[in-house]
Design a protein around this motif. Structure first.
Motif, PDB file in Angstrom:
ATOM      1  N   ARG A 177       9.750   3.968   3.342  1.00  0.00           N
ATOM      2  CA  ARG A 177       9.233   4.351   2.022  1.00  0.00           C
ATOM      3  C   ARG A 177      10.254   5.203   1.268  1.00  0.00           C
ATOM      4  NH1 ARG A 177       4.782   5.968  -1.326  1.00  0.00           N
ATOM      5  NH2 ARG A 177       4.949   8.161  -1.882  1.00  0.00           N
ATOM      6  N   GLU A 178      10.904   6.141   1.972  1.00  0.00           N
ATOM      7  CA  GLU A 178      11.905   6.997   1.316  1.00  0.00           C
ATOM      8  C   GLU A 178      13.073   6.165   0.800  1.00  0.00           C
ATOM      9  OE1 GLU A 178      14.835  10.789   2.343  1.00  0.00           O
ATOM     10  OE2 GLU A 178      13.421  10.066   3.849  1.00  0.00           O
ATOM     11  N   ALA A 179      13.545   5.218   1.623  1.00  0.00           N
ATOM     12  CA  ALA A 179      14.698   4.403   1.225  1.00  0.00           C
ATOM     13  C   ALA A 179      14.364   3.526   0.033  1.00  0.00           C
ATOM     14  CB  ALA A 179      15.150   3.547   2.405  1.00  0.00           C
ATOM     15  N   VAL A 180      13.229   2.834   0.092  1.00  0.00           N
ATOM     16  CA  VAL A 180      12.874   1.937  -1.004  1.00  0.00           C
ATOM     17  C   VAL A 180      12.506   2.733  -2.253  1.00  0.00           C
ATOM     18  CG1 VAL A 180      11.296   0.113  -1.749  1.00  0.00           C
ATOM     19  CG2 VAL A 180      12.137   0.145   0.595  1.00  0.00           C
ATOM     20  N   GLY A 181      11.858   3.872  -2.077  1.00  0.00           N
ATOM     21  CA  GLY A 181      11.538   4.710  -3.228  1.00  0.00           C
ATOM     22  C   GLY A 181      12.774   5.154  -3.976  1.00  0.00           C
ATOM     23  N   ALA A 182      13.831   5.489  -3.240  1.00  0.00           N
ATOM     24  CA  ALA A 182      15.100   5.880  -3.877  1.00  0.00           C
ATOM     25  C   ALA A 182      15.700   4.709  -4.636  1.00  0.00           C
ATOM     26  CB  ALA A 182      16.068   6.410  -2.833  1.00  0.00           C
ATOM     27  N   ALA A 183      15.569   3.509  -4.074  1.00  0.00           N
ATOM     28  CA  ALA A 183      16.098   2.324  -4.737  1.00  0.00           C
ATOM     29  C   ALA A 183      15.323   2.030  -6.022  1.00  0.00           C
ATOM     30  CB  ALA A 183      16.030   1.106  -3.811  1.00  0.00           C
ATOM     31  N   LEU A 184      14.024   2.242  -5.999  1.00  0.00           N
ATOM     32  CA  LEU A 184      13.216   2.044  -7.208  1.00  0.00           C
ATOM     33  C   LEU A 184      13.610   3.039  -8.291  1.00  0.00           C
ATOM     34  CD1 LEU A 184       9.724   1.474  -5.556  1.00  0.00           C
ATOM     35  CD2 LEU A 184      11.047  -0.226  -6.821  1.00  0.00           C
ATOM     36  N   ALA A 217       0.827  -1.214   0.000  1.00  0.00           N
ATOM     37  CA  ALA A 217       0.000   0.000   0.000  1.00  0.00           C
ATOM     38  C   ALA A 217       0.860   1.262   0.000  1.00  0.00           C
ATOM     39  CB  ALA A 217      -0.931  -0.008   1.213  1.00  0.00           C
ATOM     40  N   MET A 218       1.990   1.252   0.714  1.00  0.00           N
ATOM     41  CA  MET A 218       2.809   2.467   0.798  1.00  0.00           C
ATOM     42  C   MET A 218       3.642   2.694  -0.461  1.00  0.00           C
ATOM     43  SD  MET A 218       6.070   1.680   3.354  1.00  0.00           S
ATOM     44  CE  MET A 218       5.046   1.397   4.781  1.00  0.00           C
ATOM     45  N   LEU A 219       3.771   1.651  -1.316  1.00  0.00           N
ATOM     46  CA  LEU A 219       4.607   1.780  -2.508  1.00  0.00           C
ATOM     47  C   LEU A 219       3.830   1.683  -3.816  1.00  0.00           C
ATOM     48  CD1 LEU A 219       7.581  -0.447  -1.315  1.00  0.00           C
ATOM     49  CD2 LEU A 219       7.553   2.049  -1.464  1.00  0.00           C
ATOM     50  N   GLU A 220       2.513   1.457  -3.745  1.00  0.00           N
ATOM     51  CA  GLU A 220       1.760   1.206  -4.970  1.00  0.00           C
ATOM     52  C   GLU A 220       1.660   2.426  -5.884  1.00  0.00           C
ATOM     53  OE1 GLU A 220      -2.163  -0.031  -4.005  1.00  0.00           O
ATOM     54  OE2 GLU A 220      -2.716   1.837  -3.005  1.00  0.00           O
ATOM     55  N   ASP A 221       1.929   3.626  -5.359  1.00  0.00           N
ATOM     56  CA  ASP A 221       1.940   4.798  -6.226  1.00  0.00           C
ATOM     57  C   ASP A 221       3.276   4.960  -6.949  1.00  0.00           C
ATOM     58  OD1 ASP A 221       3.303   5.413  -3.851  1.00  0.00           O
ATOM     59  OD2 ASP A 221       2.837   7.553  -4.006  1.00  0.00           O
ATOM     60  N   ARG A 222       4.274   4.161  -6.568  1.00  0.00           N
ATOM     61  CA  ARG A 222       5.594   4.253  -7.173  1.00  0.00           C
ATOM     62  C   ARG A 222       5.947   3.021  -8.006  1.00  0.00           C
ATOM     63  NH1 ARG A 222       9.789   7.110  -2.938  1.00  0.00           N
ATOM     64  NH2 ARG A 222       8.356   8.674  -2.090  1.00  0.00           N
ATOM     65  N   ALA A 223       5.203   1.950  -7.845  1.00  0.00           N
ATOM     66  CA  ALA A 223       5.584   0.696  -8.502  1.00  0.00           C
ATOM     67  C   ALA A 223       4.358  -0.174  -8.715  1.00  0.00           C
ATOM     68  CB  ALA A 223       6.604  -0.057  -7.639  1.00  0.00           C
ATOM     69  N   THR A 224       4.500  -1.119  -9.626  1.00  0.00           N
ATOM     70  CA  THR A 224       3.559  -2.231  -9.726  1.00  0.00           C
ATOM     71  C   THR A 224       4.078  -3.309  -8.780  1.00  0.00           C
ATOM     72  OG1 THR A 224       3.000  -1.733 -12.014  1.00  0.00           O
ATOM     73  CG2 THR A 224       2.564  -3.979 -11.237  1.00  0.00           C
ATOM     74  N   VAL A 225       3.318  -3.583  -7.730  1.00  0.00           N
ATOM     75  CA  VAL A 225       3.798  -4.420  -6.631  1.00  0.00           C
ATOM     76  C   VAL A 225       3.168  -5.807  -6.718  1.00  0.00           C
ATOM     77  CG1 VAL A 225       4.093  -4.616  -4.137  1.00  0.00           C
ATOM     78  CG2 VAL A 225       3.968  -2.342  -5.209  1.00  0.00           C
TER      79      VAL A 225
END
Length: 278
Positions: free
Chosen positions: A267-274, A41-49
């Motif tokens: 979320r910030e850390a994983v978003g940067a990795a994406l 839910a916290m990453l679905e706006d940045r990725a297809t999960v």
């Protein structure tokens, strides 16, 4: 949604999100099930999960193995192929971090990046297991009645699992609440799977070949640690030293499931990795 493996086993899987990078989540255990609803839910706006339950676990078919890393790597590839993912980012937690690393070592050309969350590195299990058990007993023993109750219950009991998982959280006031959420929904723990994969890890982890393989891994890796994980974080130093393309983020005040206790930092850390994968 059902993914069928090359040997006919049906795996539960789910996809959500709004495009961007493809992110496949690998849950912990072995023998548990996907507990990543909040992460998705916290990453679905940045990725297809994509989430999935590993062979014989959770909502997947109660298959009779085989319980080997090679088989689980093949199952993960079946998930990748089912969703037509070219080079997804893999995010693995705890045992799932080991599985995701094993997949990246086997198929680096099929991986856009690796997010290694709360793993235990690549040294022999014996180096960190004793300190972990000491830390666990000290953390759970901070509330003596909880420790006593944990000792009374048998393996496979939901209450025992919740008590055990509560030691994974730094926030002791909300530890039982957090652990209870991970146990909802509750499925039967696959102890046969857990024992077999644990025994395999004890035999194979820490080998010179594993170190050499990690040194040659040409995939960007993000290591994410909760600073207050009861599994000693120095155990992961072995992996960090070996990898040629690695970045490490330590989230202070978070335990073994850092997305629970520091969702913004996670979320910030994983978003940067994406954003930086590929």
């Amino acid at each position: 949604m059902t993914v069928t493996t090359d040997d006919g086993v049906r795996l539960w899987a789910s996809r959500q999100g709004h495009g961007g990078e493809a992110l496949v989540l690998c849950h912990g255990g072995p023998g548990l099930w996907d507990m990543f609803e909040d992460v998705a839910a916290m990453l679905e706006d940045r990725a297809t999960v994509v989430r999935w339950d590993q062979r014989g676990c959770g909502r997947s078919e109660r298959a009779a193995g085989p319980w080997t890393t090679d088989r689980f790597v093949a199952d993960l590839d079946a998930v990748r192929q089912h969703f037509a993912l070219d080079r997804p980012v893999l995010l693995g937690h705890s045992w799932g971090a080991q599985l995701a690393l094993s997949y990246a070592l086997a198929h680096p050309e099929r991986v856009g990046g690796l997010v290694y969350v709360s793993g235990t590195g690549i040294d022999p299990v014996s180096t960190w297991r004793g300190p972990f058990e000491e830390n666990f007993r000290a953390r759970l023993g901070e509330v003596p009645e909880r420790f006593a109750r944990w000792q009374e219950l048998t393996d496979g009991d939901r209450e025992r699992a919740v008590l055990q998982w509560s030691a994974d959280f730094e926030d002791r006031e909300r530890a039982l609440e957090h652990a209870g959420r991970l146990a909802d929904p509750w499925f039967e723990i696959n102890f046969e799977c857990n024992r077999a994969l644990g025994a395999e890890t004890k035999q194979t982890w820490g080998s010179p070949g594993l170190y050499a393989a990690c040194q040659g891994l040409d995939v960007p890796v993000l290591i994410v640690d909760g600073e207050r994980d009861v599994r000693p974080r120095w155990a992961v130093d072995s992996l960090e030293r070996a990898l040629p393309r690695v970045r490490r983020v330590v989230l202070p005040g978070a335990g073994h499931s850092p997305w629970v206790e520091d969702p913004d930092g996670f979320r910030e850390a994983v978003g940067a990795a994406l954003s930086g994968s590929g």
